[in-house]
Enzyme design. Structure first.
Site: not given
Ligand code: GLA
Length: 387
Positions: A140, A214, A352
Site C-alpha cells: 500500500h 480501501h 479494492e
Molecule cells: C489489503 C491487504 C490485506 C490487509 C489490508 C489492510 O486488503 O491485501 O492483507 O493488509 O489491505 O489491513
C-alpha cells in the site's frame, strides 16, 4: 501520447459531471445535492485537516477527510428509507493517525496499492528498493503512502450531483518511487445513489502506479457485527492465488469448484472456513480477482452485494482489471470504530478495485507502468439500491 490504460474512464470517473467549482463551505440547498466543510483536527505538525460532507438529497451522505482522502462515513437508505453508515472508520483524526496503518479504513491507497514482492522492482534497467512494511513485502505505497498525506480539496458540482476533487503531488523519490506523480481523485455523489471515484495521474519520469480506495463495507450498518451473511457475487472466473506472503504465484487460476467461486451469489461466510490452502494463507479471503472484462479499460461490473435484513444492495463497477476481495481477516477487536464498537474479524469487507498485486514483477499482468506524456485514468462506481 495515448494512455496505456486506454480507457472509457472519463465517464465513470465522473469528470463529465463536473462543470463548476463551488465555493468551499457552500451550504446544502433545500433537499437537493449539497456540500459542506468543517475542521476535523490538526496533524501532529499542525497541518489542518478538513471534513467535507456531500449529500444528494436522496438519503445518501458521504463524509470525506482531506487526510488520506478517507471516506469516513457513507450513509445509505435501507428498504424502509432509513439511512445508516455502511463503512467502517474512526471518530477522530487522532484515531486515523495512530491506528489506520493496519486497516487503511476508507483511505485512498497509492502510489502502489497492494503488494510488491520484497519491495523491489526494476524499470527501464534501473532497480528500485521500496520500504518493506508487510512481512518481506511492500504494501500500500510504503511507510507514508497516499493514505497518510493531506490532500488539497476543491468542491465541484453539476446538475443532480456533487463532488470533491482531491489532489496530491508526490515528489520524485518519495517512498523511493521514481517520478513526480501528480494525482487527482474525484469523489462524486449522484442523484441515483452512486458514489463514483475517478482517479487520474501523470508523471515526469517512468514509474509504476496502482490506485484504489480501501473502504470496508457492512451494509447492515457500521458496528453491527459480522458481515459473513452478506451475499456476494463477483464477475470473475479467475483469481490470482498467492504464496505464503500473499504475493501472486503468477498463473491465473479458475475459481470453478473452489470456495473462491462467487460467479453465483454465496454468502461471504459460507465457505470461509473450508480446508483450502489459499483461505488458510489469507486467514479468509484476501485475494485479487481477475474481472471478466471484454476489453481492457472498459467499465465492467465487478461485484454485487446484498444484505438480507436491511435489503441494501451495492453494485460495484470499474474500469480497473482486478478487485481485491478482503474479508477483514485481521481485525481482532483491538480497534474501536466510529460509533464506539470494537471491530472483530469479518465485521466488514473490502472490494479494492485495482491492478493486480506485484504487477511490476509480473510481465504477464496488465501493465502498471506510467510514462511521461501518458495519463493514468480509472473509475469505480459504487451504486446503492434496495430489494
Ligand atoms: C489489503 C491487504 C490485506 C490487509 C489490508 C489492510 O486488503 O491485501 O492483507 O493488509 O489491505 O489491513
Amino acid at each position: 501520447m495515448k494512455s496505456v490504460f486506454a480507457l472509457a474512464g472519463a465517464m465513470l470517473a465522473g469528470s463529465a459531471l463536473v462543470v463548476s467549482a463551488l465555493p468551499a463551505g457552500a451550504s446544502p440547498t433545500g433537499g437537493g445535492p449539497g456540500i459542506s466543510k468543517e475542521a476535523f483536527g490538526n496533524m501532529p505538525d499542525g497541518t489542518k485537516v478538513d471534513r467535507y460532507t456531500l449529500s444528494n438529497g436522496q438519503g445518501m451522505r458521504v463524509r470525506i477527510l482531506t487526510y488520506g482522502g478517507i471516506v469516513q462515513m457513507l450513509e445509505v437508505p435501507d428498504r424502509r428509507g432509513r439511512s445508516d453508515n455502511v463503512v467502517l472508520g474512526f471518530a477522530t483524526l487522532k484515531d486515523y493517525v495512530d491506528n489506520n496503518s493496519g486497516p487503511y479504513f476508507g483511505a485512498l491507497v497509492g502510489r502502489f496499492a497492494n503488494r510488491i514482492a520484497k519491495g523491489r522492482f526494476s524499470l527501464d534497467g534501473k532497480s528500485y528498493q521500496l520500504a518493506v512494511n508487510n512481512g518481506p513485502n511492500s504494501l500500500h505505497g510504503g511507510l507514508k503512502g497516499f493514505d497518510k498525506r493531506v490532500w488539497r480539496a476543491e468542491p465541484v458540482r453539476a446538475k443532480g450531483a456533487v463532488g470533491l476533487r482531491l489532489s496530491y503531488t508526490s515528489a520524485d523519490g518519495e517512498e523511493s518511487y521514481p517520478g513526480t506523480l501528480k494525482t487527482t481523485v474525484t469523489y462524486t455523489l449522484t442523484g441515483r445513489n452512486e458514489l463514483r471515484i475517478g482517479y487520474h495521474a501523470t508523471t515526469d519520469k517512468a514509474t509504476v502506479v496502482n490506485l484504489t480506495n480501501h473502504s470496508y463495507f457492512n451494509l447492515a450498518g457500521e458496528g453491527t457485527g459480522g458481515a459473513y451473511d452478506h451475499r456476494l457475487e463477483l464477475n470473475a472466473d479467475r483469481y490470482t492465488p498467492v504464496d505464503e506472503t500473499s504475493i501472486p504465484l503468477g498463473p491465473l487460476a479458475p475459481v470453478k469448484g473452489t470456495p473462491f467461486d462467487f460467479t453465483r451469489p454465496h454468502t461471504i461466510g459460507e465457505r470461509i472456513r473450508a480446508d483450502d490452502p489459499q483461505l488458510i494463507i489469507g486467514h479468509g479471503y484476501d485475494h485479487n480477482y481477475v474481472l471478466n472484462q471484454r476489453r481492457p479499460g472498459e467499465p465492467t461490473r465487478a461485484a454485487r452485494v446484498t444484505e438480507p435484513a436491511t435489503g441494501r444492495v451495492m453494485e460495484v463497477s470499474t474500469t480497473q482489471p482486478g478487485v481485491q476481495f478482503y474479508s477483514a481477516n485481521f481485525l481482532d477487536g483491538s480497534l474501536v470504530g466510529t460509533s464506539g464498537h470494537a471491530y472483530r474479524q469479518g465485521d466488514g469487507f473490502a472490494l479494492e478495485t485495482q491492478h493486480f498485486p506485484d504487477s511490476p514483477n509480473k510481465p504477464a499482468f496488465p501493465s502498471t507502468v506510467l510514462r511521461p506524456g501518458q495519463t493514468f485514468d480509472a473509475g469505480t462506481v459504487y451504486a446503492f439500491s434496495t430489494r
